[in-house]
Design a protein around this motif. Sequence first.
Motif, short mmCIF file in Angstrom:
data_model
loop_
_atom_site.label_atom_id
_atom_site.label_comp_id
_atom_site.label_asym_id
_atom_site.label_seq_id
_atom_site.Cartn_x
_atom_site.Cartn_y
_atom_site.Cartn_z
N MET A 12 0.89 -1.32 0.08
CA MET A 12 0.09 0.02 -0.10
C MET A 12 0.78 1.29 0.09
N GLY A 13 1.78 1.33 1.19
CA GLY A 13 2.69 2.56 1.01
C GLY A 13 2.18 3.87 1.57
N HIS A 14 2.95 4.74 1.80
CA HIS A 14 2.52 6.00 2.27
C HIS A 14 3.35 7.13 1.61
N ARG A 15 2.54 8.04 1.03
CA ARG A 15 3.16 9.44 0.44
C ARG A 15 3.13 10.55 1.70
N PHE A 16 3.94 11.32 1.65
CA PHE A 16 4.43 12.15 2.69
C PHE A 16 4.72 13.45 2.25
N GLU A 17 4.66 14.69 3.23
CA GLU A 17 5.25 15.74 2.79
C GLU A 17 5.40 16.60 4.18
N ARG A 18 6.52 17.24 4.75
CA ARG A 18 6.59 18.07 5.73
C ARG A 18 7.44 19.25 5.32
N THR A 19 6.89 20.18 5.79
CA THR A 19 7.36 21.63 5.87
C THR A 19 7.86 22.22 7.29
N ASP A 20 9.22 22.50 7.30
CA ASP A 20 9.91 23.04 8.10
C ASP A 20 10.30 24.68 7.84
N GLU A 21 10.19 25.50 8.86
CA GLU A 21 10.59 27.07 8.83
C GLU A 21 11.11 27.25 9.92
N VAL A 22 12.11 28.52 9.61
CA VAL A 22 12.71 29.25 10.63
C VAL A 22 13.53 30.68 10.14
N GLU A 23 13.39 31.43 10.89
CA GLU A 23 13.87 32.88 10.82
C GLU A 23 15.03 32.98 11.57
N LEU A 24 16.33 33.27 10.56
CA LEU A 24 17.54 33.38 10.97
C LEU A 24 18.36 34.90 10.94
N SER A 25 19.48 35.04 11.65
CA SER A 25 20.01 36.28 11.51
C SER A 25 21.18 36.12 10.45
N ALA A 26 21.41 34.80 9.93
CA ALA A 26 22.57 34.48 9.06
C ALA A 26 21.94 35.04 7.59
N THR A 27 22.74 35.46 6.83
CA THR A 27 22.71 35.92 5.33
C THR A 27 22.38 35.08 4.46
N PRO A 28 21.63 35.38 3.41
CA PRO A 28 21.03 34.27 2.56
C PRO A 28 22.23 33.55 1.81
N GLU A 29 23.41 34.44 1.74
CA GLU A 29 24.70 33.64 1.34
C GLU A 29 25.10 32.58 2.16
N GLN A 30 25.22 32.80 3.40
CA GLN A 30 25.65 31.87 4.58
C GLN A 30 24.43 30.66 4.43
N VAL A 31 23.14 31.05 4.24
CA VAL A 31 22.26 29.83 4.31
C VAL A 31 22.56 28.97 3.07
N TRP A 32 22.65 29.66 1.84
CA TRP A 32 23.11 28.90 0.75
C TRP A 32 24.24 28.13 0.72
N ASP A 33 25.26 28.51 1.44
CA ASP A 33 26.55 27.76 1.30
C ASP A 33 26.24 26.68 2.29
N ALA A 34 25.40 26.62 3.48
CA ALA A 34 24.92 25.61 4.41
C ALA A 34 24.19 24.40 3.55
N ILE A 35 23.43 24.53 2.69
CA ILE A 35 22.62 23.72 1.76
C ILE A 35 23.22 23.29 0.53
N ALA A 36 24.03 23.95 0.10
CA ALA A 36 24.43 23.90 -1.57
C ALA A 36 25.94 23.66 -1.69
N THR A 37 26.60 23.46 -0.55
CA THR A 37 27.96 23.11 -0.74
C THR A 37 28.30 21.76 0.06
N GLY A 38 29.36 20.99 -0.41
CA GLY A 38 29.61 19.80 0.56
C GLY A 38 30.08 20.04 1.98
N PRO A 39 31.04 21.21 1.97
CA PRO A 39 31.41 21.54 3.61
C PRO A 39 30.22 22.12 4.39
N GLY A 40 29.39 22.86 3.54
CA GLY A 40 28.05 23.07 4.43
C GLY A 40 27.25 22.27 4.82
#
Length: 245
Positions: A1-29
């Motif tokens: 039968m199985g199960h389809r899922f979707e989850r949304t998480d949200e947070v407001e941060l003092s980090a810059t968009p560039e810092q957030v991007w580096d965290a999610i879009a680079t290997g070291p991040g």
Amino acid sequence: MGHRFERTDEVELSATPEQVWDAIATGPGIDSWFMGRNEVDPGEGGAVRTFFGDYLPESPVTAWEPGKRLVHGGAAAPDGRFIAYEFLIEARDTGSTVLRMVTSGFLPGDDWEDEFEAMTKGGELFFATLSTYLRHFAGRFATPITLFGPPVADWESAWANVRAALGLGGTVTAGDTARFTVDGTPIEGVVYCANSQTIGIRTGDALYRFLQGFHGSLVVGHHLFSAADTAAAEQAWRAWLARLS
């Protein structure tokens, strides 16, 4: 039968968009908050690769808008199983940045409940780790340490041993103080995430994480922001795990 899922998480941060991007879009991040070691082939048509024990998933990139949006994953296995991640970054006029992470997918079979629970608890820890990383270590990159303990037959007893070894009580909540010793060195930190299957602890130079592995072993997935001897750190944590068994 199985199960389809979707989850949304949200947070407001003092980090810059560039810092957030580096965290999610680079290997070291990604190394600094997720699991194992990671590589990113940038751009749409690229991929995010994770090296996590014998598990080596490759997640194709389907949307790449630097500083704004990243989507990867979604390639279905023959049984229909898939998972996809969408990250949305929004700069606010106040100088803060909002990050939204949408996790969606499908788990096949009639026995999906346990896997879904583990995925949900783990997802809660991962997003809390990402948020904590961007709040306290933005712009810095960590050395990841990922180790598996011996197989666990009784999780209730094993998890009680973990809490005791971390200097925590029977009920653990965010904000609690943890005190533990690794290789003779005392460590004190604050719990930033806790649920029935995971514990995350922040110190001044590290993020320490403990997870009930879905395949029957205790997993530690740490991030060390100070200069670290990886081999020595892994040896010390193997000894710590062995003392719990």
